[in-house]
Design an enzyme around this catalytic site. Structure first.
Site, PDB file in Angstrom:
ATOM      1  N   ARG A 100      14.723  -2.113  -5.381  1.00 57.06           N
ATOM      2  CA  ARG A 100      13.534  -2.607  -6.079  1.00 57.06           C
ATOM      3  C   ARG A 100      13.584  -2.170  -7.534  1.00 57.06           C
ATOM      4  NH1 ARG A 100       8.428  -1.078  -2.636  1.00 57.06           N
ATOM      5  NH2 ARG A 100       7.545  -2.792  -3.817  1.00 57.06           N
TER       6      ARG A 100
ATOM      7  N   LYS B 260       2.896   6.271   5.132  1.00 52.04           N
ATOM      8  CA  LYS B 260       2.339   4.920   5.180  1.00 52.04           C
ATOM      9  C   LYS B 260       2.026   4.477   6.603  1.00 52.04           C
ATOM     10  CE  LYS B 260       5.061   3.663   1.116  1.00 52.04           C
ATOM     11  NZ  LYS B 260       6.097   2.749   0.627  1.00 52.04           N
TER      12      LYS B 260
ATOM     13  N   PRO C  31       0.836  -1.205   0.000  1.00 49.73           N
ATOM     14  CA  PRO C  31       0.000   0.000   0.000  1.00 49.73           C
ATOM     15  C   PRO C  31       0.870   1.256   0.000  1.00 49.73           C
ATOM     16  CG  PRO C  31      -0.560  -1.471   1.839  1.00 49.73           C
ATOM     17  CD  PRO C  31       0.689  -1.996   1.217  1.00 49.73           C
ATOM     18  N   GLU C  32       0.479   2.250  -0.797  1.00 52.67           N
ATOM     19  CA  GLU C  32       1.210   3.514  -0.795  1.00 52.67           C
ATOM     20  C   GLU C  32       0.402   4.525   0.013  1.00 52.67           C
ATOM     21  OE1 GLU C  32       3.211   4.372  -4.491  1.00 52.67           O
ATOM     22  OE2 GLU C  32       3.250   2.261  -5.043  1.00 52.67           O
TER      23      GLU C  32
ATOM     24  N   ASN D   3       6.550   2.016  -4.777  1.00 49.95           N
ATOM     25  CA  ASN D   3       7.207   1.636  -6.025  1.00 49.95           C
ATOM     26  C   ASN D   3       6.426   2.025  -7.284  1.00 49.95           C
ATOM     27  OD1 ASN D   3       9.626   0.582  -6.918  1.00 49.95           O
ATOM     28  ND2 ASN D   3       8.737  -1.427  -7.356  1.00 49.95           N
TER      29      ASN D   3
ATOM     30  N   ARG E  44      10.288  11.633  12.680  1.00 49.80           N
ATOM     31  CA  ARG E  44      11.269  10.980  11.799  1.00 49.80           C
ATOM     32  C   ARG E  44      10.724  10.739  10.395  1.00 49.80           C
ATOM     33  NH1 ARG E  44      12.003   7.870  16.683  1.00 49.80           N
ATOM     34  NH2 ARG E  44      10.733   6.174  15.873  1.00 49.80           N
TER      35      ARG E  44
END
Ligand SMILES: [Zn+2]
Length: 263
Positions: A252, A52, A2-3, A162, A121
């Protein structure tokens, strides 16, 4: 995986279906039984996404922190729902919806301070209002790493995965192996604007649709799975008809057009 658009939409749907009354919580699989017991019969005050990462705050002061990782799923059914099948880590249930969480890389209870530490972060989230991209610009333009890898770094920009990284770089005409240092101010501005627009559309449509309806010849709402992307997992470029190439960047594969994204 999931993005960011998926997690933002998830937060919105959780807010719509689990608030404002106390909910039932349990861990059908048993691995989160103690945590679920602490959430049971308390009220969710708000769910929010940072990239995410998903955070659900409860009136007890506890925060449920969820990261879906590669295979995690958090999906609703209308209530009442039958007993879950398979490995459901956590079930949250209101009068109108039943949410089953399975396969997350993170499912834990944290405090508000711990949430603040995690959020500090995380990089700029294009889907949050008042998100400031200047930190991301500086980190990218100071880096000798490829832009294709920098876009996946969630501490720089949060929420790109990705699929979006390949599509965004194609749309902006940027070769994925170019260094962050080589990205001009104009290119960064375009990349950020495009990222905000594309991810917002992803939230709205519930899927990734990056192509332009004029190029495809169909409105976005009627696009097929084959219509909705420019380069990701494709073989021929829609723009120039040349072959799509792949490179391994950031661990990737990334798809790109060597003609439209010159080195
Ligand atoms: Zn091309």
């Amino acid at each position: 995986m999931p993005e960011g658009h998926t997690i933002h939409r998830l937060a919105r749907d959780l807010n719509d279906t689990l608030r404002p009354h106390p909910i039932r919580a349990r861990s059908p699989q048993g691995r989160f039984a103690d945590g679920a017991a602490l959430l049971d019969r308390t009220a969710m005050t708000g769910a929010e996404a940072w990239g995410k990462y998903l955070f659900c705050s409860f009136d007890s002061g506890l925060v449920l922190h969820v990261h879906l990782g590669l295979i995690g799923k958090f999906r609703p059914k209308p209530a009442p729902a039958p007993e879950p099948v398979g490995m459901v880590r956590l079930r949250l249930e209101s009068d109108i919806a039943v949410w089953d969480l399975s396969g997350p890389t993170r499912c834990e209870l944290i405090t508000g301070d711990e949430q603040a530490a995690i959020v500090s972060r995380i990089g700029a989230d294009p889907l949050r209002r008042r998100s400031d991209p200047e930190g991301a610009r500086q980190r990218i333009q100071a880096s000798s790493r490829p832009i294709g890898a920098l876009l996946l770094d969630q501490t720089i920009i949060a929420g790109i995965g990705n699929v979006y990284r390949a599509e965004l770089l194609f749309i902006c005409g940027i070769h994925p192996a170019r260094t962050g240092r080589s990205i001009t101010d104009d290119e960064f501005d375009r990349l950020w604007t495009e990222t905000v627009e594309q991810l917002r559309r992803g939230v709205r449509m519930g899927r990734i649709v990056t192509t332009d309806p004029d190029e495809i010849g169909r409105p976005r709402s009627r696009m097929t799975d084959d219509d909705r992307l420019y380069v990701y997992h494709r073989e021929i470029c829609r723009r120039c008809g040349g072959p799509i190439a792949t490179l391994e960047i950031g661990g990737r594969p990334i798809w790109y057009c060597p003609t439209d994204q010159p080195a």
